[in-house]
Design a protein around this motif. Structure first.
Motif, PDB file in Angstrom:
ATOM      1  N   ALA A 267       0.840  -1.205   0.000  1.00 29.96           N
ATOM      2  CA  ALA A 267       0.000   0.000   0.000  1.00 29.96           C
ATOM      3  C   ALA A 267       0.870   1.248   0.000  1.00 29.96           C
ATOM      4  O   ALA A 267       0.579   2.220  -0.690  1.00 29.96           O
ATOM      5  N   GLU A 272      -0.586   4.854  -0.617  1.00 27.84           N
ATOM      6  CA  GLU A 272      -1.726   4.840   0.306  1.00 27.84           C
ATOM      7  C   GLU A 272      -1.180   4.757   1.721  1.00 27.84           C
ATOM      8  O   GLU A 272      -0.320   3.931   2.005  1.00 27.84           O
ATOM      9  N   SER A 296      -1.698   1.424   9.645  1.00 33.63           N
ATOM     10  CA  SER A 296      -0.677   2.222   8.947  1.00 33.63           C
ATOM     11  C   SER A 296       0.683   1.850   9.522  1.00 33.63           C
ATOM     12  O   SER A 296       0.764   1.136  10.518  1.00 33.63           O
TER      13      SER A 296
END
Ligand code: ADP
Length: 566
Positions: A267, A272, A296
């Motif tokens: 990602a 992202e 994250s």
């Protein structure tokens, strides 16, 4: 200097023998006197040499002393000598500069004069300690003068080991250090405060936060709210093995959790910052909960990811609510279509006796016409008119109910579009003449053959033209149907009362009557029927209107290449 005593004597004797050579009168003197004279001469020469040595030594000492004075004055530390009464006896230039003064201006003044009032007490105790222990002491104070504001200094004191009992103070400017310390203290306070705030937010939040180190995999932080989410306390969680952790997830979601780090790295590559996922967990008490997680990566200063941050939110009640909402919607739709079906059947039942009433009223009316019974004819025509309005109303209700309960079926046939438009013109010509309006049909007699549901199409066009005539008091009503790009296009334009902008959107809703003056003849079903039929034929309908000036209603229905409806 002692070396030198023998050396000097030798030198003096040499100098004397040189002198004798030149002195002719000495031969006449007695031997004792001669010896004495000789001794005296040697001694004098010796003294002269000693004097020269002394001058040289004095010069060297003066030079050294100047060097020390320079060092003392320009040392990076301020130096002061004070006497037992704390009066300044000596100051170097560095200390003078700290007060923006010349050193000589300080001499004779008590050092306390230059200590800031707030620090007088500290300084007093420092001096007391210094004189009591005689070892030396240290204090941090602010000094000030009339020429300069406060300067933060550290003072080291020492009593000199000589008979003066003077005290030497060395003073270092620590303003910068104090400023840094102050900054550090403030920053630390800030960090502590934000840490407290962060803890409060985290602990009172409805979300659960997890910080997971990745090399090697280990739990770094887990917010206490985990207990509310799963029923397990933080301690219980910390003691769980990786397998026990996975065990909380329902089996179908475990694969996603094992390659979470790889998914996050992927990602990251596509810019992202977060990945989201919704999954189910089994709580300590066996309850199944829906959880929405966002993940994250935390990176170090070299941009290397080292930690996963996960935020979890219990969405079970949302999911329950959504399910309930979906069920309620389905139920409402089912009820609505049942109601529409019921209405369609009932209306049909009502229509049959009504047809009989109108039919017999017609027969009666013919009879009264023939017998010239004006009064009864009048009564019967009231029955006829109202019966027809009622029939129209019931037809509309049947139609909209059928559309909404999906009972309306389409029946396609081939027909001449132009002919249909001309026939419609015939239907409304008299109404237009009665209202003094010009009814313009743009179609001519050239045959345009299409395949569509003729009845539905007729119903749409008639409803729109009827409305145009109804809501136009003077001027014209114009309509036209054409085929272009495999589409049947129809418009009806009038110079009537128009529709306000804010009403245009709701005009096709059931029972919408947007003009206060317009409800006299109708119940607000005409346009919703037209819209329902056009939808059924895969078409679109639009309105353009300027309030007070007129309106144009247009619809377009796609036709297959051979002219049939799609
Ligand atoms: P109604 O039976 O009231 O005519 P419709 O569904 O046919 O019901 O129309 C809804 C409302 O739209 C009408 O009450 C009227 O206010 C407005 N309307 C429809 N056609 C026109 C038109 N040609 N000009 C102005 N207003 C119109």
């Amino acid at each position: 200097m002692t070396q030198d005593f023998n050396e000097l004597r030798t030198k003096a004797l040499e100098a004397l023998s040189l002198k004798h050579k030149n002195d002719v009168n000495e031969a006449n003197l007695g031997s004792d006197v001669k010896k004495l004279l000789e001794e005296l001469s040697v001694h004098q020469i010796e003294l002269e040499y000693q004097n020269e040595e002394l001058i040289r030594a004095q010069d060297a000492i003066r030079k050294q002393s100047n060097e020390f004075a320079d060092l003392f004055d320009n040392a990076p530390v301020g130096y002061l000598i004070i006497d037992a009464n704390h009066n300044i006896v000596k100051s170097n230039r560095t200390f003078g500069e700290m007060l923006h003064m010349q050193p000589y201006e300080l001499i004779g003044n008590p050092i306390e004069k230059y200590i800031s009032p707030l620090f007088q007490d500290n300084f007093y105790h420092f001096m007391k300690l210094l004189t009591q222990n005689g070892m030396g002491a240290q204090v941090n104070v602010k000094i000030r003068s009339n020429f300069r504001g406060d300067t933060f200094v550290r003072i080291d004191g020492k009593i000199l080991n000589d008979d003066t009992n003077y005290i030497r103070l060395s003073i270092v400017d620590i303003t910068e250090q104090k400023q840094l310390e102050d900054l550090l203290r403030k920053e630390t306070e800030k960090v502590l405060k934000s840490e407290v705030r962060f803890r409060q937010i985290v602990e009172q939040s409805t979300d659960t936060f997890v910080y997971l180190n990745v090399h090697p995999i280990s739990l770094d932080y887990l917010s206490p709210t985990i207990e509310r989410l799963t029923g397990y306390t933080v301690d219980e969680c910390l003691n769980m093995s990786a397998n026990e952790w996975y065990g909380i997830l329902l089996p179908q979601y475990r694969d996603g959790a094992t390659n979470l780090f790889e998914r996050l790295l992927k990602a990251e590559l596509s810019q992202e910052k977060y990945i989201y996922s919704t999954f189910e967990i089994r709580c300590k008490n066996g309850e199944i909960k829906w959880v929405h997680g966002s993940f994250s990566l935390n990176k170090n200063f070299e941009e290397v990811p080292y930690q996963i941050i996960g935020t979890f939110h219990d969405i079970t009640s949302n999911i329950d609510y959504q399910t309930q909402l979906k069920l309620a919607k389905e139920k409402a739709e089912e009820n609505d279509s049942l109601k529409s079906a019921y209405l369609a059947n009932m209306s049909h039942e009502i229509r049959t006796p009504l047809n009989a009433i109108i039919g017999f009223a017609n027969i009666l009316s013919e009879g009264f016409k023939e017998s010239g019974d004006e009064e009864n004819l009048n009564f019967v025509s009231i029955i006829e008119r109202n019966g027809e309005r009622l029939l129209e109303l019931i037809n509309d209700l049947i139609c909209i109910s059928k559309i909404e309960s999906n009972q309306m079926t389409l029946s396609f046939s081939e027909f001449n579009l132009n002919q249909l438009m001309v026939d419609i013109n015939d239907m409304f010509r008299l109404d237009a003449i009665e209202k003094g309006l010009a009814l313009k049909c743009i179609n001519d007699n050239t045959p345009i053959i299409i395949t569509s549901d003729k009845d539905k199409l007729t119903s749409c066009c008639c409803n729109l033209i009827k409305n145009a005539l109804k809501y136009t008091n003077e001027g014209y009503v114009e309509y036209c149907a054409s085929v272009c790009d495999d589409k049947l296009n129809f418009y009806v334009k009038d110079s009537g009362i128009g529709v306000q902008d804010n009403k245009k959107e709701s005009i096709f809703n059931r029972f919408a009557q947007v003009n206060s003056t317009s409800s006299k003849d109708g119940i607000g079903l005409g346009l919703s029927i037209v819209k329902g039929l056009i939808d059924l034929l895969n078409g679109t309908i639009t309105i353009e209107s300027e309030f007070g000036k007129g309106s144009t209603f247009s619809f377009s229905i796609p036709l297959k290449q051979n002219g049939t409806n799609i």
